[in-house]
Write an enzyme that holds these catalytic residues in place. Structure first.
Site, mmCIF file in Angstrom:
data_model
loop_
_atom_site.group_PDB
_atom_site.id
_atom_site.type_symbol
_atom_site.label_atom_id
_atom_site.label_comp_id
_atom_site.label_asym_id
_atom_site.label_seq_id
_atom_site.Cartn_x
_atom_site.Cartn_y
_atom_site.Cartn_z
ATOM 1 N N ASP A 7 0.878 -1.159 0.000
ATOM 2 C CA ASP A 7 0.000 0.000 0.000
ATOM 3 C C ASP A 7 0.926 1.222 0.000
ATOM 4 O OD1 ASP A 7 -2.333 1.621 0.386
ATOM 5 O OD2 ASP A 7 -1.864 1.708 2.531
ATOM 6 N N ASP A 9 0.039 5.067 1.036
ATOM 7 C CA ASP A 9 -0.104 5.996 2.160
ATOM 8 C C ASP A 9 -0.110 5.251 3.491
ATOM 9 O OD1 ASP A 9 -0.341 8.076 0.291
ATOM 10 O OD2 ASP A 9 -2.503 7.794 0.142
HETATM 11 MG MG LIG Z 1 -2.757 3.188 3.645
#
Ligand SMILES: [Mg+2]
Ligand SMILES: [Zn+2]
Length: 179
Positions: A7, A9
């Site tokens: 992922d 962020d």
């Molecule tokens: Mg995230």
């Protein structure tokens, strides 16, 4: 050749509840870029799958997202790392697309593009939906405490999810360099 799915962020860069809307707002988490470079040197292909509903919400456009990713790639290159591809979902929660996590559409897309089976491929995230998407896709969900990770942990995660402090710790473990 091994593969890892990240992922963005809260895993690679500091997250914000107000979304990351510009290259200036994109700041790497300490040691995350170096950790990606270590993966590359150990023979890992690194792919990012990220929800970017800020686009659907009108907070940033695709051109700005591209510039944010250019900054990420540039800073990563400076420490000798490389992300092979970035799959982003530009949709919002009400768009009913297949690519927004917790749906696993982006994972399936990746699997067919690379002609690879995602079974036991590590997928690192900081939100429950990252873990859910990974699990549905047959990958191995890993939670980090950075970003929204502590919040996610407090809300409860499935027992079979591995939990680490941050991406650097995940990489230490994968590469057998944990102290
Ligand atoms: Mg995230
Ligand atoms: Zn989508």
């Amino acid at each position: 050749m091994s593969l890892i799915i990240l992922d963005r962020d809260g895993v690679i860069n500091h997250d914000s509840d107000d979304f990351i809307k510009s290259p200036a707002e994109w700041e790497p988490i300490e040691d995350s870029l170096e950790a990606i470079a270590r993966l590359n040197h150990a023979g890992y292909r690194v792919v990012v799958i990220t929800n970017q509903s800020g686009i659907a919400r009108g907070l940033l456009d695709v051109d700005t997202l591209t510039r944010i990713h250019s900054k990420m790639r540039r800073m990563l290159a400076q420490v000798g790392g490389k992300i092979e591809s970035i799959l982003y979902c530009p949709h919002g929660p009400d768009d009913e697309c297949d690519c927004r996590k917790p749906k696993e559409g982006a994972f399936s897309e990746l699997a067919s593009r690379l002609r690879i089976d995602l079974t036991n491929i590590p997928a690192v995230g900081d939100s429950l939906r990252d873990l859910q998407a990974a699990k549905t896709a047959g990958a191995k969900p890993i939670l980090v405490r950075t970003g929204k990770g502590e919040r996610t942990l407090a809300q409860g995660v499935p027992e079979d999810v591995a939990i680490y402090d941050d991406l650097a710790s995940v990489v230490d473990s994968l590469l057998g360099t944990a102290l």
